[in-house]
Scaffold this motif. Structure first.
Motif, PDB file in Angstrom:
ATOM      1  N   PHE A  94      10.331 -32.876   6.130  1.00  0.00           N
ATOM      2  CA  PHE A  94       9.890 -33.382   7.430  1.00  0.00           C
ATOM      3  C   PHE A  94      11.061 -33.584   8.388  1.00  0.00           C
ATOM      4  O   PHE A  94      11.191 -34.625   9.030  1.00  0.00           O
ATOM      5  CB  PHE A  94       9.120 -34.697   7.260  1.00  0.00           C
ATOM      6  CG  PHE A  94       8.166 -34.686   6.104  1.00  0.00           C
ATOM      7  CD1 PHE A  94       7.079 -33.830   6.094  1.00  0.00           C
ATOM      8  CD2 PHE A  94       8.362 -35.507   5.006  1.00  0.00           C
ATOM      9  CE1 PHE A  94       6.192 -33.807   5.031  1.00  0.00           C
ATOM     10  CE2 PHE A  94       7.478 -35.487   3.936  1.00  0.00           C
ATOM     11  CZ  PHE A  94       6.396 -34.635   3.941  1.00  0.00           C
ATOM     12  N   LYS A  95      11.903 -32.581   8.503  1.00  0.00           N
ATOM     13  CA  LYS A  95      13.134 -32.726   9.289  1.00  0.00           C
ATOM     14  C   LYS A  95      12.863 -32.841  10.776  1.00  0.00           C
ATOM     15  O   LYS A  95      13.404 -33.725  11.447  1.00  0.00           O
ATOM     16  CB  LYS A  95      14.054 -31.539   9.019  1.00  0.00           C
ATOM     17  CG  LYS A  95      15.369 -31.598   9.793  1.00  0.00           C
ATOM     18  CD  LYS A  95      16.248 -30.408   9.460  1.00  0.00           C
ATOM     19  CE  LYS A  95      17.552 -30.466  10.243  1.00  0.00           C
ATOM     20  NZ  LYS A  95      18.426 -29.304   9.935  1.00  0.00           N
ATOM     21  N   ASP A  96      12.054 -31.955  11.319  1.00  0.00           N
ATOM     22  CA  ASP A  96      11.843 -31.899  12.763  1.00  0.00           C
ATOM     23  C   ASP A  96      10.390 -32.195  13.107  1.00  0.00           C
ATOM     24  O   ASP A  96       9.472 -31.734  12.431  1.00  0.00           O
ATOM     25  CB  ASP A  96      12.228 -30.522  13.317  1.00  0.00           C
ATOM     26  CG  ASP A  96      13.695 -30.196  13.081  1.00  0.00           C
ATOM     27  OD1 ASP A  96      14.537 -31.075  13.327  1.00  0.00           O
ATOM     28  OD2 ASP A  96      13.975 -29.068  12.646  1.00  0.00           O
ATOM     29  N   TYR A  97      10.207 -32.930  14.182  1.00  0.00           N
ATOM     30  CA  TYR A  97       8.851 -33.214  14.647  1.00  0.00           C
ATOM     31  C   TYR A  97       8.343 -32.034  15.477  1.00  0.00           C
ATOM     32  O   TYR A  97       9.035 -31.536  16.357  1.00  0.00           O
ATOM     33  CB  TYR A  97       8.816 -34.487  15.499  1.00  0.00           C
ATOM     34  CG  TYR A  97       7.408 -34.859  15.906  1.00  0.00           C
ATOM     35  CD1 TYR A  97       6.605 -35.597  15.054  1.00  0.00           C
ATOM     36  CD2 TYR A  97       6.869 -34.429  17.122  1.00  0.00           C
ATOM     37  CE1 TYR A  97       5.296 -35.918  15.399  1.00  0.00           C
ATOM     38  CE2 TYR A  97       5.558 -34.745  17.471  1.00  0.00           C
ATOM     39  CZ  TYR A  97       4.784 -35.481  16.610  1.00  0.00           C
ATOM     40  OH  TYR A  97       3.492 -35.787  16.950  1.00  0.00           O
ATOM     41  N   SER A 163       8.262 -37.566  10.256  1.00  0.00           N
ATOM     42  CA  SER A 163       9.160 -36.897  11.209  1.00  0.00           C
ATOM     43  C   SER A 163       9.443 -37.787  12.414  1.00  0.00           C
ATOM     44  O   SER A 163      10.588 -37.906  12.861  1.00  0.00           O
ATOM     45  CB  SER A 163       8.549 -35.570  11.665  1.00  0.00           C
ATOM     46  OG  SER A 163       8.404 -34.678  10.584  1.00  0.00           O
TER      47      SER A 163
END
Length: 412
Positions: A94-97, A163
């Motif tokens: 879930f690194k980037d939204y 995120s």
């Protein structure tokens, strides 16, 4: 702790998803853990109800697991990182939204204020769109990211919640509310190590308890974003000791609800459900109008095979927050545990109707508002009801037909 995820129970939702990469022995272990923990709310599930035979329980969970795997294969790996988890020793979940591609509310003049109004009114999908607009208009505003993450969690969308909450703590490392919310969502997604680290960060960030964390650890620590799912027992014990020490700083008449909540999450991780129930009840004694705490209590009771008591807790949560979609879903799960499949269907449909109704002020749907998790469980519930003739409606996500079949009107 589908909170549920307690997650799912994400989604309380305790959620554990399978992978075709597993060895046969690991698959068996997953199947056993699935029966004990499936979503939800740090959800909520334990299907070991006396009202269902062993064969029925195994059939139900096997079908549900098959549904999860089929659904996961159809999606992109970066949207469902558990598929690649077992091919690598570590990963960054879930690194980037991912923002709504066509947000009809992106130009709203005061999306933060309007988002709070929609959240208070129980219109979670519209609130998500507005908080996304607020985060895009003011990308360095931690409050916008906190509210966005918290709303996603209530809407049974823990990956998106994580995120957003991670972005919040990047901007505001001392945001205790975000760290506690992260711990719950990580638990719902079965990332125990990250849940424990988030709980530790809550202690470190709280001025009242920060002295409990060794100073030398804080001086040399690095952010831990790469982690496997299962936490080492010594890590869980370390964090439990921190929270017990924090609790001991407060006399019984001056309970810290957040400390008790953190302990409840930790005891859920170790399967000590009676202790977790005591913790959540202590927290509720301080904050009796906190719907999230009632949901966590319900999920924990369900995990300990006390589904009737769980239903009472969920209903208390919904009295405080009628639009709490995750709790509505968890309530349906407990109905399944008790063999009340038609009642479960009604709750699942109510949850989906609430998500469908949140179209934003411009009248457009959000492509991310509706929970795949709820649809997957609804489909299995239909099988238990022998309603095979409605399977095509599930495939088409035809809520109108399903509502007519079960006599449910859409939320407005």
């Amino acid at each position: 702790m589908n909170f549920c995820r307690l997650t799912h129970q994400r989604k309380i939702t305790w959620r554990n998803r399978g992978s075709t990469e597993f060895t046969q022995g690991q698959k068996q272990q997953l199947h056993e853990q699935w029966q004990k923990e499936f979503t939800g709310d740090t959800n909520h599930l334990n299907i070991n109800s006396e009202t269902m035979s062993q064969q029925e329980r195994e059939k139900f969970w096997q079908v549900l697991q098959d549904e999860w795997e089929e659904m996961a294969k159809e999606d992109k790996l970066n949207e469902h990182p558990w598929l690649s988890e077992f091919n690598t020793s570590s990963f960054e979940p879930f690194k980037d939204y991912m923002f709504e591609e066509d947000n009809p509310l992106k130009d709203h003049p005061d999306p933060l204020k309007e988002g709070k109004r929609c959240l208070e009114a129980g219109d979670l999908p519209s609130a998500v769109l507005l908080f996304e607009a607020a985060a895009q208009q003011s990308p360095k505003n931690p409050e916008a990211w906190l509210l966005l993450g918290a709303t996603h969690a209530e809407n049974e969308q823990d990956p998106a919640a994580i995120s957003a909450l991670r972005r919040c703590v990047e901007l505001d490392k001392a945001n205790c509310t975000a760290w506690m919310a992260l711990a719950t969502s990580y638990t719902n997604e079965s990332y125990q190590t990250l849940a424990c680290e988030s709980l530790k960060e809550w202690v470190r960030s709280n001025p009242e308890y920060s002295h409990l964390v060794p100073k030398d650890e804080g001086a040399h620590r690095k952010p831990k974003v790469m982690a496997s799912t299962l936490a080492p027992r010594e890590l869980i014990q370390e964090v439990q000791d921190l929270y017990i020490a924090a609790a001991n700083q407060r006399p019984n008449q001056n309970i810290d609800a957040d400390v008790q909540c953190g302990l409840g999450v930790l005891f859920n991780l170790t399967g000590e459900y009676e202790k977790a129930v005591d913790c959540f009840q202590s927290a509720i004694s301080v904050r009796p109008k906190d719907a999230k705490l009632w949901n966590k209590l319900g999920a924990t009771l369900a995990n300990s095979e006390r589904s009737e008591a769980a239903i009472d807790a969920y209903r208390n949560a919904l009295e405080v927050s009628p639009g709490f979609i995750r709790c509505r879903y968890n309530l349906g799960i407990s109905c399944i545990n008790l063999g009340a499949h038609r009642e479960a269907m009604e709750h699942f449909l109510e949850a989906l109707n609430m998500q469908e109704a949140g179209r934003g002020l411009a009248g457009k749907k959000s492509t991310k508002a509706v929970s795949d998790n709820i649809w997957a469980t609804l489909r299995v519930c239909l099988s238990s009801l022998s309603a095979i003739h409605l399977m095509d409606a599930v495939e088409k996500r035809d809520l109108t037909r399903l509502n007519e079949e079960y006599g449910i009107g859409k939320s407005t």
